[in-house]
Design an enzyme around this catalytic site. Structure first.
Site, PDB file in Angstrom:
ATOM      1  N   CYS A 120      35.159   2.469  44.901  1.00  0.00           N
ATOM      2  CA  CYS A 120      36.204   1.459  45.017  1.00  0.00           C
ATOM      3  C   CYS A 120      35.579   0.189  45.595  1.00  0.00           C
ATOM      4  O   CYS A 120      34.349   0.023  45.550  1.00  0.00           O
ATOM      5  CB  CYS A 120      37.389   1.957  45.843  1.00  0.00           C
ATOM      6  SG  CYS A 120      36.995   2.371  47.552  1.00  0.00           S
TER       7      CYS A 120
ATOM      8  N   ASN B 248      35.102   1.206  50.006  1.00  0.00           N
ATOM      9  CA  ASN B 248      34.723   2.588  50.355  1.00  0.00           C
ATOM     10  C   ASN B 248      35.326   3.027  51.692  1.00  0.00           C
ATOM     11  O   ASN B 248      34.714   3.814  52.425  1.00  0.00           O
ATOM     12  CB  ASN B 248      33.193   2.784  50.353  1.00  0.00           C
ATOM     13  CG  ASN B 248      32.742   4.247  50.403  1.00  0.00           C
ATOM     14  OD1 ASN B 248      31.680   4.547  50.932  1.00  0.00           O
ATOM     15  ND2 ASN B 248      33.531   5.168  49.880  1.00  0.00           N
TER      16      ASN B 248
ATOM     17  N   CYS C 225      39.153   3.238  51.691  1.00  0.00           N
ATOM     18  CA  CYS C 225      40.512   3.704  51.382  1.00  0.00           C
ATOM     19  C   CYS C 225      40.542   4.658  50.180  1.00  0.00           C
ATOM     20  O   CYS C 225      40.663   5.873  50.348  1.00  0.00           O
ATOM     21  CB  CYS C 225      41.451   2.521  51.114  1.00  0.00           C
ATOM     22  SG  CYS C 225      41.609   1.399  52.519  1.00  0.00           S
ATOM     23  N   ARG C 226      40.426   4.110  48.971  1.00  0.00           N
ATOM     24  CA  ARG C 226      40.650   4.932  47.780  1.00  0.00           C
ATOM     25  C   ARG C 226      39.539   5.944  47.515  1.00  0.00           C
ATOM     26  O   ARG C 226      39.810   7.142  47.338  1.00  0.00           O
ATOM     27  CB  ARG C 226      40.828   4.027  46.538  1.00  0.00           C
ATOM     28  CG  ARG C 226      42.111   3.224  46.577  1.00  0.00           C
ATOM     29  CD  ARG C 226      42.090   2.104  45.563  1.00  0.00           C
ATOM     30  NE  ARG C 226      41.126   1.069  45.917  1.00  0.00           N
ATOM     31  CZ  ARG C 226      40.858  -0.009  45.196  1.00  0.00           C
ATOM     32  NH1 ARG C 226      41.499  -0.187  44.053  1.00  0.00           N
ATOM     33  NH2 ARG C 226      39.990  -0.905  45.607  1.00  0.00           N
ATOM     34  N   SER C 227      38.293   5.470  47.452  1.00  0.00           N
ATOM     35  CA  SER C 227      37.218   6.409  47.054  1.00  0.00           C
ATOM     36  C   SER C 227      36.947   7.498  48.092  1.00  0.00           C
ATOM     37  O   SER C 227      36.596   8.624  47.697  1.00  0.00           O
ATOM     38  CB  SER C 227      35.942   5.666  46.639  1.00  0.00           C
ATOM     39  OG  SER C 227      35.400   4.900  47.690  1.00  0.00           O
TER      40      SER C 227
ATOM     41  N   ASP D 220      44.771  -1.056  45.098  1.00  0.00           N
ATOM     42  CA  ASP D 220      44.167  -1.185  46.420  1.00  0.00           C
ATOM     43  C   ASP D 220      45.276  -1.147  47.479  1.00  0.00           C
ATOM     44  O   ASP D 220      46.138  -2.019  47.501  1.00  0.00           O
ATOM     45  CB  ASP D 220      43.430  -2.532  46.458  1.00  0.00           C
ATOM     46  CG  ASP D 220      42.694  -2.741  47.766  1.00  0.00           C
ATOM     47  OD1 ASP D 220      42.878  -1.937  48.694  1.00  0.00           O
ATOM     48  OD2 ASP D 220      41.938  -3.717  47.835  1.00  0.00           O
TER      49      ASP D 220
HETATM   50  P1  4NP Z   1      39.254   0.296  49.149  1.00  0.00           P
HETATM   51  O1  4NP Z   1      40.185  -0.746  49.938  1.00  0.00           O
HETATM   52  O2  4NP Z   1      38.509  -0.476  48.086  1.00  0.00           O
HETATM   53  O3  4NP Z   1      40.221   1.272  48.564  1.00  0.00           O
HETATM   54  O4  4NP Z   1      38.341   0.898  50.194  1.00  0.00           O
HETATM   55  C1  4NP Z   1      39.664  -1.924  50.491  1.00  0.00           C
HETATM   56  C2  4NP Z   1      39.208  -1.909  51.773  1.00  0.00           C
HETATM   57  C3  4NP Z   1      38.711  -3.081  52.335  1.00  0.00           C
HETATM   58  C4  4NP Z   1      38.689  -4.246  51.597  1.00  0.00           C
HETATM   59  C5  4NP Z   1      39.142  -4.244  50.299  1.00  0.00           C
HETATM   60  C6  4NP Z   1      39.632  -3.087  49.755  1.00  0.00           C
HETATM   61  N1  4NP Z   1      38.208  -5.443  52.182  1.00  0.00           N
HETATM   62  O5  4NP Z   1      38.203  -6.467  51.494  1.00  0.00           O
HETATM   63  O6  4NP Z   1      37.807  -5.437  53.360  1.00  0.00           O
END
Ligand code: 4NP
Length: 152
Positions: free
Chosen positions: A7, A10, A12-14, A123
């Site tokens: 994702c 790294n 939240c989703r993955s 996201d």
């Molecule tokens: P993820 O979510 O891609 O599912 O881990 C996010 C976590 C942090 C950020 C973006 C998406 N960020 O921009 O900090």
């Protein structure tokens, strides 16, 4: 079966996808390797987001020990399936592929699972706990279908 879930951050989703897939492989006694990574290095070294740990824990999937890392080119060699959460992540990762073989390993997670009505895992970072609950359910259903398809 070697899966890399990818994702943006790294955190939240993955990590949730990694935790679910690992627990399903273990429950089904299937040998495999599962890891996750992010496009960004911004959160490298961090544990998953508290909300992600919480929603996974609710379903007895412990992701609290995971450590975020950035995607690296050797991942194209080390994994069979590089499953990305949305189209922007697809574009970033596919652009790093150096051969057609490598690019073919990169697939949208939901499409790879055979889910075509919705093709992106949203996201949840800027939303509330209910977004994490929805993401968990999408990833759980996706992992079920992926394992069903690969083992039938
Ligand atoms: P993820 O979510 O891609 O599912 O881990 C996010 C976590 C942090 C950020 C973006 C998406 N960020 O921009 O900090």
């Amino acid at each position: 079966m070697k899966f890399l879930m990818v994702c943006l951050g790294n955190i939240c989703r993955s990590p949730i996808a990694e935790g679910i897939m690992k627990s399903k492989l273990a429950a089904a006694n299937i040998q495999g390797k599962v890891d996750s990574a992010g496009v960004l290095s911004y959160h490298s070294g961090e544990a998953p987001d508290k909300r992600a740990i919480s929603v996974a824990g609710k379903y007895q999937v412990d992701i609290s020990g995971q450590v975020a890392r950035q995607f690296r080119k050797s991942d194209f060699v080390d994994f069979d399936f590089i499953l990305v959460m949305d189209r922007s992540v697809y574009a970033e990762i596919a652009a790093l592929a150096q051969t057609e073989d490598e690019r073919n390993k990169v697939r949208l997670f939901l499409e790879f699972a055979g889910i075509n009505e919705i093709t992106e895992v949203p996201d949840p970072y800027y939303g509330g706990q209910e977004g994490f609950e929805m993401v968990y359910n999408m990833l759980n259903e996706g992992c079920n279908r992926i394992l069903f398809n690969l083992t039938k």
